[in-house]
Motif scaffolding. Sequence first.
Motif, PDB file in Angstrom:
ATOM      1  N   LYS A  28     -37.037  71.069 -54.329  1.00  0.00           N
ATOM      2  CA  LYS A  28     -36.720  70.953 -53.158  1.00  0.00           C
ATOM      3  C   LYS A  28     -37.652  72.053 -52.167  1.00  0.00           C
ATOM      4  N   GLY A  29     -37.739  71.446 -50.875  1.00  0.00           N
ATOM      5  CA  GLY A  29     -38.675  72.322 -49.840  1.00  0.00           C
ATOM      6  C   GLY A  29     -37.622  73.276 -49.276  1.00  0.00           C
ATOM      7  N   GLU A  30     -38.328  74.289 -48.601  1.00  0.00           N
ATOM      8  CA  GLU A  30     -37.767  75.327 -47.940  1.00  0.00           C
ATOM      9  C   GLU A  30     -37.028  74.754 -46.704  1.00  0.00           C
ATOM     10  N   PRO A  31     -35.674  74.978 -46.910  1.00  0.00           N
ATOM     11  CA  PRO A  31     -34.790  74.360 -45.743  1.00  0.00           C
ATOM     12  C   PRO A  31     -34.968  74.884 -44.338  1.00  0.00           C
ATOM     13  N   LEU A  32     -35.205  73.869 -43.377  1.00  0.00           N
ATOM     14  CA  LEU A  32     -35.367  74.312 -41.948  1.00  0.00           C
ATOM     15  C   LEU A  32     -34.232  73.865 -41.006  1.00  0.00           C
ATOM     16  N   GLY A  33     -33.336  73.516 -41.650  1.00  0.00           N
ATOM     17  CA  GLY A  33     -31.976  72.745 -40.989  1.00  0.00           C
ATOM     18  C   GLY A  33     -31.430  72.046 -41.993  1.00  0.00           C
ATOM     19  N   GLU A  34     -30.428  71.169 -41.386  1.00  0.00           N
ATOM     20  CA  GLU A  34     -29.494  70.148 -42.158  1.00  0.00           C
ATOM     21  C   GLU A  34     -30.429  69.361 -42.863  1.00  0.00           C
ATOM     22  N   THR A  35     -31.362  68.611 -42.316  1.00  0.00           N
ATOM     23  CA  THR A  35     -31.954  67.444 -42.625  1.00  0.00           C
ATOM     24  C   THR A  35     -33.563  67.561 -42.747  1.00  0.00           C
ATOM     25  N   LYS A  36     -34.242  68.635 -42.447  1.00  0.00           N
ATOM     26  CA  LYS A  36     -35.422  69.058 -42.486  1.00  0.00           C
ATOM     27  C   LYS A  36     -35.907  70.152 -43.391  1.00  0.00           C
ATOM     28  N   ALA A  37     -37.093  70.160 -44.149  1.00  0.00           N
ATOM     29  CA  ALA A  37     -37.418  71.004 -44.937  1.00  0.00           C
ATOM     30  C   ALA A  37     -39.030  71.130 -44.980  1.00  0.00           C
ATOM     31  N   GLU A  38     -39.360  72.234 -45.227  1.00  0.00           N
ATOM     32  CA  GLU A  38     -40.909  72.924 -45.197  1.00  0.00           C
ATOM     33  C   GLU A  38     -41.543  72.654 -46.661  1.00  0.00           C
ATOM     34  N   TYR A  39     -42.481  72.135 -46.985  1.00  0.00           N
ATOM     35  CA  TYR A  39     -43.313  71.792 -48.229  1.00  0.00           C
ATOM     36  C   TYR A  39     -44.511  72.372 -48.379  1.00  0.00           C
ATOM     37  N   GLY A  40     -44.906  73.274 -49.589  1.00  0.00           N
ATOM     38  CA  GLY A  40     -46.041  73.766 -49.588  1.00  0.00           C
ATOM     39  C   GLY A  40     -47.152  73.062 -50.503  1.00  0.00           C
ATOM     40  N   GLU A  41     -48.079  73.725 -50.672  1.00  0.00           N
ATOM     41  CA  GLU A  41     -49.119  73.345 -51.501  1.00  0.00           C
ATOM     42  C   GLU A  41     -48.850  72.787 -53.065  1.00  0.00           C
ATOM     43  N   ASP A  42     -47.989  73.693 -53.430  1.00  0.00           N
ATOM     44  CA  ASP A  42     -47.596  73.548 -54.879  1.00  0.00           C
ATOM     45  C   ASP A  42     -46.764  72.156 -54.873  1.00  0.00           C
ATOM     46  N   HIS A  43     -45.998  71.849 -53.787  1.00  0.00           N
ATOM     47  CA  HIS A  43     -45.116  70.490 -53.836  1.00  0.00           C
ATOM     48  C   HIS A  43     -46.238  69.327 -54.035  1.00  0.00           C
ATOM     49  N   LEU A  44     -47.376  69.457 -53.296  1.00  0.00           N
ATOM     50  CA  LEU A  44     -48.432  68.383 -53.023  1.00  0.00           C
ATOM     51  C   LEU A  44     -49.113  68.294 -54.396  1.00  0.00           C
ATOM     52  N   THR A  45     -49.400  69.471 -54.911  1.00  0.00           N
ATOM     53  CA  THR A  45     -49.840  69.412 -56.318  1.00  0.00           C
ATOM     54  C   THR A  45     -49.080  68.436 -57.499  1.00  0.00           C
ATOM     55  N   ARG A  46     -47.751  69.089 -57.247  1.00  0.00           N
ATOM     56  CA  ARG A  46     -46.723  68.387 -58.147  1.00  0.00           C
ATOM     57  C   ARG A  46     -46.736  66.848 -58.063  1.00  0.00           C
ATOM     58  N   LEU A  47     -46.684  66.518 -56.742  1.00  0.00           N
ATOM     59  CA  LEU A  47     -46.503  65.274 -56.131  1.00  0.00           C
ATOM     60  C   LEU A  47     -47.622  64.279 -56.709  1.00  0.00           C
ATOM     61  N   LEU A  48     -48.977  64.921 -56.709  1.00  0.00           N
ATOM     62  CA  LEU A  48     -50.229  64.330 -56.960  1.00  0.00           C
ATOM     63  C   LEU A  48     -50.017  64.044 -58.724  1.00  0.00           C
ATOM     64  N   LEU A  49     -49.558  64.950 -59.243  1.00  0.00           N
ATOM     65  CA  LEU A  49     -49.414  65.081 -60.641  1.00  0.00           C
ATOM     66  C   LEU A  49     -48.373  63.784 -61.136  1.00  0.00           C
ATOM     67  N   ILE A  50     -47.355  63.788 -60.487  1.00  0.00           N
ATOM     68  CA  ILE A  50     -46.486  62.678 -60.767  1.00  0.00           C
ATOM     69  C   ILE A  50     -47.123  61.415 -60.326  1.00  0.00           C
ATOM     70  N   ARG A  51     -47.683  61.196 -59.329  1.00  0.00           N
ATOM     71  CA  ARG A  51     -48.403  59.916 -58.838  1.00  0.00           C
ATOM     72  C   ARG A  51     -49.419  59.439 -59.884  1.00  0.00           C
ATOM     73  N   THR A  52     -50.105  60.351 -60.303  1.00  0.00           N
ATOM     74  CA  THR A  52     -51.044  60.045 -61.426  1.00  0.00           C
ATOM     75  C   THR A  52     -50.663  59.693 -62.668  1.00  0.00           C
ATOM     76  N   LEU A  53     -49.580  60.394 -63.176  1.00  0.00           N
ATOM     77  CA  LEU A  53     -48.881  59.987 -64.279  1.00  0.00           C
ATOM     78  C   LEU A  53     -48.391  58.491 -64.249  1.00  0.00           C
ATOM     79  N   VAL A  54     -47.729  58.414 -63.229  1.00  0.00           N
ATOM     80  CA  VAL A  54     -47.017  57.035 -62.852  1.00  0.00           C
ATOM     81  C   VAL A  54     -47.937  55.780 -62.776  1.00  0.00           C
ATOM     82  N   GLU A  55     -49.277  55.936 -61.907  1.00  0.00           N
ATOM     83  CA  GLU A  55     -50.076  54.950 -61.507  1.00  0.00           C
ATOM     84  C   GLU A  55     -51.165  54.764 -62.612  1.00  0.00           C
TER      85      GLU A  55
END
Length: 200
Positions: A28-55
């Motif tokens: 999960k990202g860093e909460p900025l309110g009830e429906t918003k969150a802040e994401y960092g470079e580690d989230h991007l790295t993990r997301l690219l990793l998952i995408r690569t494994l899936v695709e």
Amino acid sequence: MKVKELSLRANVSIPTIKYYLREGLLPKGEPLGETKAEYGEDHLTRLLLIRTLVETGEVPIARIRHLLDAIDNESLPAQDLLAAAMYAATPDARSTAHDDGFGDRTGAETLLAHEGWKSTSDGRDQLARALAGLRRIGLPADPDKLGPYLDAAKTIAAQQLPLLPAPEDRAEFAVRAVLGAVLYERLLATLIRIATENAR
């Protein structure tokens, strides 16, 4: 960054990102309110990793979860991380499942002992199913008859291992192991088919 920027940078749709968040694949990202969150470079790295494994690797979500847990477990030795990566790369066990449970387990244990190899339970089960399938249709499945396949496996493993990055970079190590296994297995299967077509 907000989820929209994360989506654009990773080229992954927002609904897919939310699915990965719900599944616990992406922290999960860093909460900025009830429906918003802040994401960092580690989230991007993990997301690219998952995408690569899936695709690229066509790795099922359950196996990605297992691999991510192994990557995140810093106390897990590199050899066990490699085993988790190899499991993630194996074809879905359901595609080779049949009525005799785990297949030819005795044959699998005999083959592993013959070669002095160890394997995870996943590897032993896959081997047992493959051997049982060979026996069922009357093809050789004993260690002394599988020499060329065993030699090819050892040669390929010796070629692949040096291509992996240092295991200190756990995510890169695991991804390269998975994708290397998937793509080289496809290459090998294709070459065998072509060679068989051209055998005289």
